[in-house]
Design an enzyme around this catalytic site. Structure first.
Site, short mmCIF file in Angstrom:
data_model
loop_
_atom_site.label_atom_id
_atom_site.label_comp_id
_atom_site.label_asym_id
_atom_site.label_seq_id
_atom_site.Cartn_x
_atom_site.Cartn_y
_atom_site.Cartn_z
NE ARG A 1 -4.06 1.49 2.56
CZ ARG A 1 -4.18 2.56 3.34
NH1 ARG A 1 -3.18 2.95 4.12
NH2 ARG A 1 -5.30 3.26 3.34
CE LYS B 1 -9.25 3.68 5.33
NZ LYS B 1 -9.06 4.14 3.96
CB SER C 1 -12.17 -1.07 0.59
OG SER C 1 -10.85 -1.41 0.81
N1 TZP Z 1 -9.14 0.45 5.86
C1 TZP Z 1 -10.03 0.40 6.84
S1 TZP Z 1 -9.30 0.56 8.36
C2 TZP Z 1 -7.74 0.66 7.67
C3 TZP Z 1 -7.85 0.59 6.30
C4 TZP Z 1 -6.73 0.69 5.35
C5 TZP Z 1 -6.51 0.85 8.46
C6 TZP Z 1 -5.96 -0.42 9.01
O1 TZP Z 1 -4.80 -0.16 9.76
P1 TZP Z 1 -4.61 -0.68 11.26
O2 TZP Z 1 -3.33 0.02 11.71
O3 TZP Z 1 -4.40 -2.16 11.18
O4 TZP Z 1 -5.80 -0.29 12.06
#
Ligand code: TZP
Ligand code: MG
Length: 231
Positions: free
Chosen positions: A44, A151, A122
């Protein structure tokens, strides 16, 4: 289980190597995930802004990282997913691409690249997950399940009940994402998720390889995706 099936290829720990968390070297982190035994890795690389320069920069960074990560397939058996860029996924020989509402539509990707490329989407509701699956998505991600700083503040938190609703109705494996770590990973599998995606819980660990191994071992000891497989 058929080991080429989507259920086996998107299962257990789904580790995301996010350039924003990798101190510049995303491929070093990928190698740590692989040494820790992880079998599903997403790259990513988000642009710092919507400007053309930043978007071009992240595209180029992704292309370089994706080439290097794909070359690790000769040493490790794993599923490589590229976030946002289907053309890069195909060019480097990755297994799949992960997209969202602001990216190329699932139908268009499937039409252009055919059925071999895994396409993940997603989703943020039961309807969106079902819609993506009808369009041909091979799996859907759903989140944020728990609060997450990754996020940013204000990102909606979905919770475990909504996760099991999505699992029951999506018709494809569901990857839970958002705020998952040691204290709650068991809960997302109990809610029926096939895989648990993580960024910060892995990338912020003092020993990323050991932390990955901890989650890989844990995932192998729990039932995953049971609700998705239910008749
Ligand atoms: N999409 C929804 S929550 C998120 C993404 C990319 C973040 C996930 O990161 P983390 O640090 O595992 O909560
Ligand atoms: Mg995207």
């Amino acid at each position: 289980m058929n080991f080429n099936s989507i259920e086996s290829r998107i299962s257990g720990l789904y580790a995301i190597a996010d350039a924003g968390y990798c101190g510049g070297n995303i491929v070093d982190v990928v190698e740590k995930y692989l040494k820790g035994g992880c079998k599903v890795i997403q790259l990513r690389v988000k642009p710092r802004s919507d400007s053309i320069e930043h978007r071009k920069d992240s595209y180029e960074k992704m292309f370089i990282a994706a080439c290097k990560a794909a070359s690790l397939k000769s040493q490790y058996d794993f599923t490589l997913i590229i976030n946002d860029y289907p053309d890069i996924a195909v060019k480097v020989g990755a297994d799949g691409v992960h997209v969202g509402e602001n990216d190329a539509p699932v139908v268009a990707i499937k039409m252009k690249y055919g059925g071999d490329l895994i396409v993940g989407y997603s989703s943020h509701s039961v309807e969106e997950a079902r819609h993506a699956a009808c369009d041909g998505a091979d799996y859907v991600a759903f989140g944020a399940i728990f609060p997450t700083k990754t996020k940013g503040p204000g990102h909606p938190v979905q919770g475990l009940k909504r996760l099991s609703e999505v699992v029951r109705s999506a018709g494809v494996p569901v990857v839970a994402i958002g705020g998952i770590g040691r204290r709650n990973i068991g809960d997302v599998f109990e809610a029926g998720a096939s895989a648990a995606a993580m960024i910060s819980a892995l990338a912020e660990a003092d020993d990323i390889e050991a932390e990955t191994r901890y989650f890989v071992d844990l995932c192998s000891s729990v039932d995953r995706g049971a609700l998705h497989r239910a008749p």
